[in-house]
Design a protein around this motif. Sequence first.
Motif, mmCIF file in Angstrom:
data_model
loop_
_atom_site.group_PDB
_atom_site.id
_atom_site.type_symbol
_atom_site.label_atom_id
_atom_site.label_comp_id
_atom_site.label_asym_id
_atom_site.label_seq_id
_atom_site.Cartn_x
_atom_site.Cartn_y
_atom_site.Cartn_z
ATOM 1 N N GLY A 289 -0.045 3.441 3.674
ATOM 2 C CA GLY A 289 1.000 2.312 4.544
ATOM 3 C C GLY A 289 2.352 3.144 5.815
ATOM 4 O O GLY A 289 3.017 2.695 5.705
ATOM 5 N N GLN A 290 1.476 4.171 5.920
ATOM 6 C CA GLN A 290 2.779 5.076 7.255
ATOM 7 C C GLN A 290 3.175 3.798 8.076
ATOM 8 O O GLN A 290 2.168 3.943 8.808
ATOM 9 C CB GLN A 290 2.085 6.408 7.572
ATOM 10 N N LYS B 228 13.093 4.674 9.683
ATOM 11 C CA LYS B 228 11.885 5.692 9.616
ATOM 12 C C LYS B 228 11.952 6.513 11.167
ATOM 13 O O LYS B 228 12.559 6.219 11.595
ATOM 14 C CB LYS B 228 10.469 4.831 9.657
ATOM 15 N N THR B 229 11.878 7.456 11.190
ATOM 16 C CA THR B 229 11.226 8.938 11.689
ATOM 17 C C THR B 229 9.758 8.800 11.821
ATOM 18 O O THR B 229 9.058 8.333 10.864
ATOM 19 C CB THR B 229 11.789 9.797 11.041
ATOM 20 N N ILE C 263 5.752 -1.084 16.394
ATOM 21 C CA ILE C 263 5.332 -0.163 15.368
ATOM 22 C C ILE C 263 4.518 -1.203 14.655
ATOM 23 O O ILE C 263 4.862 -2.039 14.200
ATOM 24 C CB ILE C 263 6.457 0.576 14.262
ATOM 25 N N ILE C 264 3.399 -0.209 13.557
ATOM 26 C CA ILE C 264 2.915 -0.523 12.457
ATOM 27 C C ILE C 264 2.521 -0.213 11.549
ATOM 28 O O ILE C 264 2.888 1.028 11.287
ATOM 29 C CB ILE C 264 0.898 -0.892 13.689
ATOM 30 N N LYS C 265 2.306 -0.816 10.564
ATOM 31 C CA LYS C 265 2.140 -0.663 8.786
ATOM 32 C C LYS C 265 1.019 0.297 9.124
ATOM 33 O O LYS C 265 -0.168 -1.074 9.119
ATOM 34 C CB LYS C 265 2.805 -1.168 8.654
ATOM 35 N N ASP C 266 0.326 1.325 9.237
ATOM 36 C CA ASP C 266 -0.932 1.287 9.077
ATOM 37 C C ASP C 266 -1.620 1.972 7.409
ATOM 38 O O ASP C 266 -1.441 2.899 6.585
ATOM 39 C CB ASP C 266 -1.139 3.592 9.644
ATOM 40 N N VAL C 267 -2.142 1.061 7.080
ATOM 41 C CA VAL C 267 -2.475 0.648 5.804
ATOM 42 C C VAL C 267 -4.298 1.543 5.608
ATOM 43 O O VAL C 267 -4.037 1.636 4.038
ATOM 44 C CB VAL C 267 -3.063 -0.221 5.161
#
Length: 276
Positions: free
Chosen positions: A103-104, A79-80, A95-99
């Motif tokens: 979901g970025q 991912k960039t 890194i975290i998946k920001d729901v």
Amino acid sequence: MFGGLTIQSIFLIVIGAVIFVVGTTALKKQIRNKMGKLLKDAKIISLNHVTKKDDEGYLIQNYYDIKVEFEDKGKKVQKTLKCVDQYEKGDTVKIIKDVERGGQYRIYGNDKAPVFGPWILILCGILIICMPFVQLKFGDGYMSMLLAAFIILIGLGLILAYIKTKSRDLEEIPAEISDILKWQSGEKKKWTNPSISYYPIIKYNLNGKEKIMRSRYNSSSTASYKVGKQLTLYRDKNTGDILERNARKSMLVIGIFLILFAAIGLYSSLIMLFGA
């Protein structure tokens, strides 16, 4: 009036509901983060520093396009991401998946921590919502007790925030403002001017390497930050996070004052309601 409630009371209920929702949202995010399902370790495989200045010499863009690689469900994923802090190729970041943002993924940590924890916000929201109903049913005396409890919670939140920061094992890092970033929301129109914020770009040395980060704090005044000004950052020895502020004694003093002030008010309300 609506069922005995005034417009002011309804406005107060709306404010309480907003604070309650903010608190519950923060609590859900905190629980997800602690469970670790959304957090991943990622390796930086490439990066690109993007900068741009306006005609006045202010930075208007200063960020890093960081390409990371991590495992997701047994597969290698790349991912960039955009980041305002400087890293090196080969560094490992969380890194975290920001729901809440579709979901970025984004770099996790090193964020400006909120002063009040989610439970403090939730309880404050409930108290504010209850105030108009208690005043309507039981009178001003009981309303004053809820107000005192609300102020005690605010004071407690400030004290807990101070203790949390104070308990971290921090080391001081000399730093310097190397540039100023000018952030403008929207374009200038005939009847309105866009809001402008100024963020200092901070330069420091860590393990013999020069690092650059954009401050999490900003000002609407150009006089607030000067290039070349010396600062002190703080590195958490346990997590590696770089903090811009240490524990502030003013938070402790204000927190204690609010609790004492509210306790006097609570005592007065109890005397008024139940005193001889």
